[in-house]
Write a protein that holds these residues in place. Structure first.
Motif, short mmCIF file in Angstrom:
data_model
loop_
_atom_site.label_atom_id
_atom_site.label_comp_id
_atom_site.label_asym_id
_atom_site.label_seq_id
_atom_site.Cartn_x
_atom_site.Cartn_y
_atom_site.Cartn_z
N ALA A 60 8.74 -0.25 -0.38
CA ALA A 60 8.45 0.74 -1.42
C ALA A 60 9.31 0.37 -2.63
O ALA A 60 10.39 -0.21 -2.47
N ASN A 61 8.84 0.71 -3.83
CA ASN A 61 9.63 0.36 -5.01
C ASN A 61 10.95 1.11 -5.02
O ASN A 61 11.04 2.27 -4.62
N GLN A 62 11.99 0.38 -5.44
CA GLN A 62 13.35 0.91 -5.48
C GLN A 62 13.91 0.65 -6.87
O GLN A 62 14.10 -0.50 -7.26
N GLU A 63 14.13 1.73 -7.59
CA GLU A 63 14.62 1.58 -8.97
C GLU A 63 16.14 1.70 -9.02
O GLU A 63 16.79 2.02 -8.01
N ASN A 64 16.69 1.44 -10.19
CA ASN A 64 18.13 1.48 -10.37
C ASN A 64 18.43 1.90 -11.79
O ASN A 64 17.65 1.58 -12.70
N CYS A 72 9.94 -4.01 -7.06
CA CYS A 72 8.64 -3.45 -6.73
C CYS A 72 8.46 -3.34 -5.21
O CYS A 72 9.15 -4.02 -4.44
N ALA A 73 7.48 -2.56 -4.83
CA ALA A 73 7.16 -2.38 -3.41
C ALA A 73 6.78 -3.70 -2.74
O ALA A 73 7.20 -3.98 -1.62
N GLU A 74 5.98 -4.48 -3.44
CA GLU A 74 5.47 -5.71 -2.84
C GLU A 74 6.60 -6.69 -2.55
O GLU A 74 6.63 -7.33 -1.50
N ARG A 75 7.55 -6.81 -3.51
CA ARG A 75 8.66 -7.73 -3.27
C ARG A 75 9.64 -7.15 -2.26
O ARG A 75 10.22 -7.88 -1.47
N1 THU Z 1 5.81 -1.25 -9.31
C1 THU Z 1 5.60 -1.71 -8.05
O1 THU Z 1 6.25 -1.29 -7.09
N2 THU Z 1 4.66 -2.66 -7.87
C2 THU Z 1 3.94 -3.23 -8.88
O2 THU Z 1 3.23 -4.20 -8.65
C3 THU Z 1 4.01 -2.68 -10.22
C4 THU Z 1 5.09 -1.71 -10.47
C5 THU Z 1 6.85 -0.24 -9.52
C6 THU Z 1 8.02 -0.74 -10.32
C7 THU Z 1 8.55 0.53 -10.89
O3 THU Z 1 9.45 1.11 -9.95
C8 THU Z 1 7.34 1.42 -11.02
O4 THU Z 1 6.33 0.85 -10.21
C9 THU Z 1 6.82 1.57 -12.44
O5 THU Z 1 6.60 0.34 -13.01
#
Ligand code: THU
Length: 157
Positions: A60-64, A72-75
């Protein structure tokens, strides 16, 4: 001069039209949107990767607060899969998202360019196409490979 073109061919399906393993991946990707840490964008993305050994690794996406430090979620899913199961091929990935209103996005959510590049490396390592499922509220796009999402990609091996 030569004219060249690249076209991508993909399918649009309803959830019920998916194979059982695909429904499982879609369910997990949707479920993982709830694991996003995204107080800044309030956009929540979940990803689920099926490996050749039958394991499913999710992210899942993890921000900071230092914005570029997030991922991002995919990475988050593909690097976790690489770390937990080194050398095991990827078979398929599903990606789902909920918008700032906290509802599933209407249109299927496609990965950003950096995630396409990261996923492509694992597809190249696998030597076989990794199926991609982009999940919308009522429809799902099924793409045959990561390569199809990143034509003319940079790759050194
Ligand atoms: N985000 C993803 O998790 N995957 C993507 O391919 C595009 C963007 C996330 C990054 C950020 O936390 C949020 O979505 C808004 O860009």
């Amino acid at each position: 001069m030569k004219h060249r073109s690249v076209t991508i061919d993909f399918q649009e399906l309803a959830y019920d039209e998916l194979e059982a393993f695909e429904r499982d991946l879609v369910d997990k990707a949707r479920q993982y949107t709830h694991n996003a840490y995204s107080p800044y964008s309030r956009f929540k993305v979940g990803a689920a990767i099926l490996l050749d050994n039958g394991e499913v690794v999710c992210g899942a996406n993890q921000e900071n607060t230092a914005f570029p430090s997030g991922t991002c979620a995919e990475r988050s899913a593909c690097f976790s899969a690489g770390a937990r199961f080194p050398g095991i091929k990827f078979r398929a990935i599903a990606i789902a998202a909920r918008g700032t209103d906290d509802l599933p996005v209407d249109d299927p959510c496609a990965p950003c360019g950096a995630c396409r590049q990261a996923l492509l490396e694992y597809e190249k390592l696998a030597g076989e196409p990794v199926e991609v499922l982009l999940v919308g509220r009522d429809i799902i796009y099924r793409l045959p490979s990561v390569q199809s999402l990143l034509p003319l990609a940079f790759i050194t091996f």
